[in-house]
Scaffold this motif. Sequence first.
Motif, PDB file in Angstrom:
ATOM      1  N   TYR A 120       0.865  -1.174   0.000  1.00 11.69           N
ATOM      2  CA  TYR A 120       0.000   0.000   0.000  1.00 11.69           C
ATOM      3  C   TYR A 120       0.898   1.219   0.000  1.00 11.69           C
ATOM      4  N   GLU A 121       0.663   2.133  -0.923  1.00 11.55           N
ATOM      5  CA  GLU A 121       1.483   3.339  -1.030  1.00 11.55           C
ATOM      6  C   GLU A 121       0.588   4.567  -1.164  1.00 11.55           C
ATOM      7  N   PRO A 122       0.574   5.438  -0.146  1.00  9.32           N
ATOM      8  CA  PRO A 122      -0.276   6.625  -0.181  1.00  9.32           C
ATOM      9  C   PRO A 122       0.413   7.874  -0.727  1.00  9.32           C
ATOM     10  N   HIS A 123       1.735   7.796  -0.965  1.00  8.45           N
ATOM     11  CA  HIS A 123       2.464   9.010  -1.314  1.00  8.45           C
ATOM     12  C   HIS A 123       3.105   8.993  -2.696  1.00  8.45           C
ATOM     13  N   TYR A 124       3.753   7.875  -3.038  1.00  7.56           N
ATOM     14  CA  TYR A 124       4.512   7.801  -4.282  1.00  7.56           C
ATOM     15  C   TYR A 124       4.154   6.542  -5.059  1.00  7.56           C
ATOM     16  N   VAL A 125       4.483   6.545  -6.331  1.00  5.87           N
ATOM     17  CA  VAL A 125       4.454   5.313  -7.109  1.00  5.87           C
ATOM     18  C   VAL A 125       5.443   4.344  -6.462  1.00  5.87           C
ATOM     19  N   PRO A 126       5.080   3.074  -6.278  1.00  3.24           N
ATOM     20  CA  PRO A 126       6.018   2.119  -5.672  1.00  3.24           C
ATOM     21  C   PRO A 126       7.357   2.106  -6.405  1.00  3.24           C
ATOM     22  N   GLY A 127       8.442   1.942  -5.635  1.00  2.00           N
ATOM     23  CA  GLY A 127       9.776   2.018  -6.214  1.00  2.00           C
ATOM     24  C   GLY A 127      10.002   1.079  -7.381  1.00  2.00           C
ATOM     25  N   LEU A 128       9.409  -0.116  -7.353  1.00  3.54           N
ATOM     26  CA  LEU A 128       9.596  -1.081  -8.430  1.00  3.54           C
ATOM     27  C   LEU A 128       8.932  -0.649  -9.735  1.00  3.54           C
ATOM     28  N   PRO A 171       9.687 -14.717 -11.522  1.00  4.30           N
ATOM     29  CA  PRO A 171       9.553 -13.338 -11.024  1.00  4.30           C
ATOM     30  C   PRO A 171       8.369 -13.244 -10.075  1.00  4.30           C
ATOM     31  N   PRO A 172       8.450 -12.404  -9.050  1.00  5.12           N
ATOM     32  CA  PRO A 172       7.355 -12.319  -8.089  1.00  5.12           C
ATOM     33  C   PRO A 172       6.146 -11.606  -8.671  1.00  5.12           C
ATOM     34  N   LEU A 173       5.011 -11.826  -8.049  1.00  7.54           N
ATOM     35  CA  LEU A 173       3.819 -11.031  -8.330  1.00  7.54           C
ATOM     36  C   LEU A 173       3.887  -9.779  -7.480  1.00  7.54           C
ATOM     37  N   LEU A 174       3.794  -8.620  -8.111  1.00  6.22           N
ATOM     38  CA  LEU A 174       3.672  -7.352  -7.389  1.00  6.22           C
ATOM     39  C   LEU A 174       2.217  -6.912  -7.469  1.00  6.22           C
ATOM     40  N   TRP A 175       1.580  -6.816  -6.311  1.00  7.48           N
ATOM     41  CA  TRP A 175       0.169  -6.386  -6.237  1.00  7.48           C
ATOM     42  C   TRP A 175       0.129  -5.184  -5.307  1.00  7.48           C
ATOM     43  N   ALA A 176      -0.070  -4.010  -5.893  1.00  2.35           N
ATOM     44  CA  ALA A 176       0.005  -2.774  -5.124  1.00  2.35           C
ATOM     45  C   ALA A 176      -1.295  -1.988  -5.206  1.00  2.35           C
ATOM     46  N   VAL A 177      -1.648  -1.377  -4.084  1.00  4.82           N
ATOM     47  CA  VAL A 177      -2.753  -0.426  -4.032  1.00  4.82           C
ATOM     48  C   VAL A 177      -2.148   0.953  -3.774  1.00  4.82           C
ATOM     49  N   VAL A 178      -2.448   1.906  -4.644  1.00  4.34           N
ATOM     50  CA  VAL A 178      -1.937   3.270  -4.456  1.00  4.34           C
ATOM     51  C   VAL A 178      -3.111   4.227  -4.305  1.00  4.34           C
ATOM     52  N   ASP A 179      -2.928   5.233  -3.465  1.00  3.53           N
ATOM     53  CA  ASP A 179      -3.939   6.270  -3.323  1.00  3.53           C
ATOM     54  C   ASP A 179      -4.049   7.088  -4.606  1.00  3.53           C
ATOM     55  N   GLU A 180      -5.228   7.594  -4.870  1.00  3.96           N
ATOM     56  CA  GLU A 180      -5.403   8.499  -6.003  1.00  3.96           C
ATOM     57  C   GLU A 180      -4.443   9.690  -5.898  1.00  3.96           C
ATOM     58  N   THR A 181      -4.121  10.082  -4.665  1.00  5.33           N
ATOM     59  CA  THR A 181      -3.172  11.172  -4.442  1.00  5.33           C
ATOM     60  C   THR A 181      -1.844  10.924  -5.155  1.00  5.33           C
ATOM     61  N   VAL A 182      -1.411   9.665  -5.176  1.00  2.00           N
ATOM     62  CA  VAL A 182      -0.140   9.304  -5.799  1.00  2.00           C
ATOM     63  C   VAL A 182      -0.100   9.742  -7.264  1.00  2.00           C
ATOM     64  N   LEU A 183      -1.211   9.595  -7.948  1.00  2.00           N
ATOM     65  CA  LEU A 183      -1.253   9.881  -9.375  1.00  2.00           C
ATOM     66  C   LEU A 183      -1.597  11.332  -9.672  1.00  2.00           C
ATOM     67  N   ARG A 184      -2.021  12.066  -8.666  1.00  2.00           N
ATOM     68  CA  ARG A 184      -2.374  13.480  -8.874  1.00  2.00           C
ATOM     69  C   ARG A 184      -1.295  14.435  -8.358  1.00  2.00           C
ATOM     70  N   ARG A 185      -0.520  13.994  -7.386  1.00  2.00           N
ATOM     71  CA  ARG A 185       0.549  14.865  -6.868  1.00  2.00           C
ATOM     72  C   ARG A 185       1.660  14.950  -7.911  1.00  2.00           C
ATOM     73  N   GLN A 186       2.001  16.153  -8.309  1.00  2.37           N
ATOM     74  CA  GLN A 186       3.031  16.333  -9.326  1.00  2.37           C
ATOM     75  C   GLN A 186       4.412  16.152  -8.712  1.00  2.37           C
ATOM     76  N   ILE A 187       5.078  15.106  -9.131  1.00  4.99           N
ATOM     77  CA  ILE A 187       6.452  14.827  -8.712  1.00  4.99           C
ATOM     78  C   ILE A 187       7.350  15.115  -9.908  1.00  4.99           C
ATOM     79  N   MET A 214      -6.861   3.556  -5.203  1.00  2.00           N
ATOM     80  CA  MET A 214      -7.871   3.840  -4.188  1.00  2.00           C
ATOM     81  C   MET A 214      -8.394   5.259  -4.422  1.00  2.00           C
ATOM     82  N   PRO A 215      -9.604   5.388  -4.990  1.00  3.26           N
ATOM     83  CA  PRO A 215     -10.101   6.728  -5.329  1.00  3.26           C
ATOM     84  C   PRO A 215     -10.525   7.513  -4.093  1.00  3.26           C
ATOM     85  N   PHE A 216     -10.513   8.825  -4.206  1.00  6.10           N
ATOM     86  CA  PHE A 216     -10.974   9.674  -3.102  1.00  6.10           C
ATOM     87  C   PHE A 216     -12.401   9.292  -2.708  1.00  6.10           C
ATOM     88  N   SER A 217     -13.195   8.922  -3.702  1.00  2.02           N
ATOM     89  CA  SER A 217     -14.610   8.631  -3.461  1.00  2.02           C
ATOM     90  C   SER A 217     -14.824   7.393  -2.598  1.00  2.02           C
TER      91      SER A 217
END
Length: 290
Positions: A120-128, A171-187, A214-217
């Motif tokens: 689960y990542e609420p701030h950034y796109v996962p490093g991988l 190779p492993p399975l990467l299953w990640a949930v990211v906050d909508e904030t991750v995709l809207r915050r300009q990095i 994970m959408p704001f809604s």
Amino acid sequence: MVDSRTGGGAPTVLRMVLGKRLQHLRESAGVTYEQAGRALDVTHATIRRMEKAEVGLKVPYVEKLLRTYGVEEPDELEAFIALAREANQPGWWHRYRDVLPEWFSVFVSLESESQVIRAYEPHYVPGLLQTESYARAVLRAGMPHAPEGEIKRGVALRMERQSVLTRDEDPPLLWAVVDETVLRRQIGGTEVMREQIDHLLQVTERTNVALQVMPFSAGPHPAMYGPFHLFRFPIDELPDVVCSESLVGAVYLDQRDDVSTFLEALDRMSAQAVPVARTRAVLSALRKEF
């Protein structure tokens, strides 16, 4: 719990496996920590730390413990000794020790040997899943006073970590949930964000990458406290391990009750988030905003 602050080098997964096997042999033989310590002329606390992979496992120590626990068959002894030698070899990430804090060495070791990585990542796109430009912007934001050379080394480490997802063998399975904030915050600005979203559109075509937004809604959810990763291994001796990060380090948890709490949170979030099948549509819509 794996203590990422102890000395002796970050525990590799093989060292963790060896520690678990030694613990099982000791318990099966009815040997206490104190008795095992006396056999090596060390404290009982040292035996505990060996079993928890918090210290290196010297081959002579391993051999003496095996005999203390009643292991005498030559082939079995040699198999354990070979594992001990291999477990003490530094991982590939040792080349980056100049920019890799001890607590994160543990993370990379777990990541490299996992069968499943859930996050689960609420701030950034996962490093991988980060692009070089995005990774550079993230590292610069986190280390504003670091010299450029250190940032470049950090980016190189992050890019090399990503090869775990494309390796030829399991190779492993990467299953990640990211906050909508991750995709809207300009990095790094709009150009970097466009490139990053394009990259996510590419990597989510892989069968071993599952990304949910994970959408704001969706409202509140069980993991609003911060980012974490859960690692699962193809090795019977190893339990699932959770890494919960903070600004100055991380806590690694492997007790069943602790891990179950995080696993339940991930399952609940996955049910609330945009389904994997719709993620690409969400990414494409967000791409137009940049």
